[in-house]
Write a protein that holds these residues in place. Structure first.
Motif, mmCIF file in Angstrom:
data_model
loop_
_atom_site.group_PDB
_atom_site.id
_atom_site.type_symbol
_atom_site.label_atom_id
_atom_site.label_comp_id
_atom_site.label_asym_id
_atom_site.label_seq_id
_atom_site.Cartn_x
_atom_site.Cartn_y
_atom_site.Cartn_z
ATOM 1 N N TYR A 117 -7.523 3.040 10.487
ATOM 2 C CA TYR A 117 -8.681 3.294 9.624
ATOM 3 C C TYR A 117 -9.140 2.001 8.950
ATOM 4 N N LEU A 118 -8.200 1.246 8.422
ATOM 5 C CA LEU A 118 -8.530 -0.012 7.751
ATOM 6 C C LEU A 118 -9.103 -1.035 8.726
ATOM 7 N N LYS A 119 -8.505 -1.149 9.906
ATOM 8 C CA LYS A 119 -8.991 -2.111 10.916
ATOM 9 C C LYS A 119 -10.411 -1.769 11.363
ATOM 10 N N LYS A 120 -10.712 -0.479 11.441
ATOM 11 C CA LYS A 120 -12.072 -0.073 11.806
ATOM 12 C C LYS A 120 -13.058 -0.494 10.726
ATOM 13 N N SER A 121 -12.658 -0.405 9.455
ATOM 14 C CA SER A 121 -13.523 -0.735 8.333
ATOM 15 C C SER A 121 -13.600 -2.239 8.076
ATOM 16 N N ILE A 122 -12.475 -2.923 8.215
ATOM 17 C CA ILE A 122 -12.389 -4.365 7.972
ATOM 18 C C ILE A 122 -11.604 -4.988 9.131
ATOM 19 N N PRO A 123 -12.291 -5.355 10.211
ATOM 20 C CA PRO A 123 -11.593 -5.841 11.406
ATOM 21 C C PRO A 123 -10.653 -7.029 11.185
ATOM 22 N N LEU A 146 0.843 -1.190 0.000
ATOM 23 C CA LEU A 146 0.000 0.000 0.000
ATOM 24 C C LEU A 146 0.879 1.241 0.000
ATOM 25 N N LYS A 147 1.070 1.779 -1.195
ATOM 26 C CA LYS A 147 1.909 2.959 -1.361
ATOM 27 C C LYS A 147 1.328 4.143 -0.583
ATOM 28 N N LYS A 148 2.199 5.030 -0.187
ATOM 29 C CA LYS A 148 1.787 6.183 0.610
ATOM 30 C C LYS A 148 0.699 7.014 -0.071
ATOM 31 N N ASN A 149 0.756 7.148 -1.406
ATOM 32 C CA ASN A 149 -0.240 7.959 -2.109
ATOM 33 C C ASN A 149 -1.630 7.316 -2.104
ATOM 34 N N CYS A 150 -1.746 6.074 -1.667
ATOM 35 C CA CYS A 150 -3.054 5.398 -1.554
ATOM 36 C C CYS A 150 -3.521 5.298 -0.103
ATOM 37 N N GLN A 151 -2.873 6.023 0.806
ATOM 38 C CA GLN A 151 -3.221 5.924 2.211
ATOM 39 C C GLN A 151 -3.988 7.130 2.753
ATOM 40 N N ARG A 152 -4.498 7.945 1.851
ATOM 41 C CA ARG A 152 -5.398 9.029 2.262
ATOM 42 C C ARG A 152 -6.775 8.417 2.517
ATOM 43 N N GLU A 153 -7.579 9.082 3.322
ATOM 44 C CA GLU A 153 -8.885 8.541 3.681
ATOM 45 C C GLU A 153 -9.764 8.263 2.465
ATOM 46 N N ASP A 154 -9.776 9.161 1.489
ATOM 47 C CA ASP A 154 -10.619 8.938 0.305
ATOM 48 C C ASP A 154 -10.149 7.722 -0.497
ATOM 49 N N SER A 155 -8.852 7.541 -0.608
ATOM 50 C CA SER A 155 -8.320 6.366 -1.309
ATOM 51 C C SER A 155 -8.587 5.092 -0.525
ATOM 52 N N LEU A 156 -8.453 5.169 0.787
ATOM 53 C CA LEU A 156 -8.722 3.994 1.620
ATOM 54 C C LEU A 156 -10.188 3.576 1.528
ATOM 55 N N LEU A 190 -12.168 -4.298 -1.554
ATOM 56 C CA LEU A 190 -11.742 -5.483 -0.808
ATOM 57 C C LEU A 190 -12.902 -6.260 -0.187
ATOM 58 N N VAL A 191 -13.899 -5.554 0.329
ATOM 59 C CA VAL A 191 -15.001 -6.255 1.002
ATOM 60 C C VAL A 191 -15.820 -7.103 0.036
ATOM 61 N N GLN A 192 -15.658 -6.906 -1.248
ATOM 62 C CA GLN A 192 -16.347 -7.726 -2.240
ATOM 63 C C GLN A 192 -15.715 -9.114 -2.381
ATOM 64 N N TYR A 193 -14.562 -9.322 -1.758
ATOM 65 C CA TYR A 193 -13.823 -10.576 -1.884
ATOM 66 C C TYR A 193 -13.464 -11.117 -0.496
ATOM 67 N N PRO A 194 -14.470 -11.515 0.285
ATOM 68 C CA PRO A 194 -14.200 -11.951 1.665
ATOM 69 C C PRO A 194 -13.268 -13.151 1.756
ATOM 70 N N ASN A 195 -13.290 -14.045 0.766
ATOM 71 C CA ASN A 195 -12.386 -15.194 0.857
ATOM 72 C C ASN A 195 -10.924 -14.798 0.653
ATOM 73 N N VAL A 196 -10.673 -13.698 -0.047
ATOM 74 C CA VAL A 196 -9.304 -13.208 -0.187
ATOM 75 C C VAL A 196 -8.860 -12.547 1.114
ATOM 76 N N LEU A 197 -9.782 -11.889 1.786
ATOM 77 C CA LEU A 197 -9.459 -11.225 3.050
ATOM 78 C C LEU A 197 -9.281 -12.218 4.195
ATOM 79 N N ASP A 198 -9.765 -13.415 4.023
ATOM 80 C CA ASP A 198 -9.721 -14.425 5.077
ATOM 81 C C ASP A 198 -8.329 -15.058 5.186
ATOM 82 N N GLY A 199 -7.348 -14.250 5.584
ATOM 83 C CA GLY A 199 -5.995 -14.730 5.796
ATOM 84 C C GLY A 199 -5.176 -14.935 4.543
ATOM 85 N N VAL A 220 -11.321 -0.083 0.471
ATOM 86 C CA VAL A 220 -12.198 -0.896 1.324
ATOM 87 C C VAL A 220 -13.407 -1.374 0.525
ATOM 88 N N ASP A 221 -14.002 -0.471 -0.263
ATOM 89 C CA ASP A 221 -15.162 -0.849 -1.084
ATOM 90 C C ASP A 221 -14.829 -2.013 -2.019
#
Length: 164
Positions: free
Chosen positions: A153-159, A113-123, A130-139, A127-128
């Motif tokens: 911010y990410l942990k709050k959105s995707i624990p 995750l490059k620094k230029n993608c770590q602003r709140e709007d980019s995050l 990543l959450v479409q692929y729960p099996n990829v997020l599952d470890g 998140v929108d």
């Protein structure tokens, strides 16, 4: 515990290969071959002009195009990216790569995750997607080089997201 082999930018080259002879990095073809061979992949995001994400280490096309184009990735649209061909393949979008990982891989992959993608709007955009692929997020996906602010911010959105 992670027990996957993760290839860097989708490339698999013999030891000792000079860097100017490495071809195909960051291409759909390279990522697809590595995933279908059972490897995880390391990849980078670049935000495009239409708020979609390109998979590319560099912020411009200079190196990937052999100097033929200096266009910044941030000025490309999804449509332009899909119609562009580079010498050794084509760049792809995050959606394409997440589908590939979702359907073809049990290996762990790593998103730089490059620094230029770590602003709140980019995050929020990330998140929108990543959450479409729960099996990829599952470890099976680790986001790394994440700042503490972005990590919270990410942990709050995707624990259950894996961060480093």
């Amino acid at each position: 515990m992670i027990s996957s082999i993760i290839t860097h930018r989708g490339i698999d080259v013999p030891l000792g290969t000079p860097s100017d002879e490495i071809i195909g990095e960051n291409t759909w073809e390279a990522f697809s071959a590595q995933v279908k061979s059972g490897y995880g992949i390391e990849f980078d995001l670049q935000l495009m002009s239409d708020n979609s994400f390109a998979i590319c280490h560099d912020q411009s096309l200079v190196r990937m195009s052999g100097g033929l184009s200096s266009t910044p990735i941030s000025e490309l649209s999804s449509h332009q990216l899909k119609t562009m061909t580079l010498g050794h393949g084509r760049l792809c979008e995050l959606d394409e790569l997440l589908i590939l990982l979702s359907e073809n891989s049990e290996a762990t992959s790593a998103l730089h995750l490059k620094k230029n993608c770590q602003r709140e709007d980019s995050l929020d955009l990330l998140v929108d997607k990543l959450v479409q692929y729960p099996n990829v997020l599952d470890g099976r996906l680790i986001l790394f080089d994440v700042t503490p602010v972005a990590a919270k911010y990410l942990k709050k959105s995707i624990p259950n997201i894996e961060l480093a």
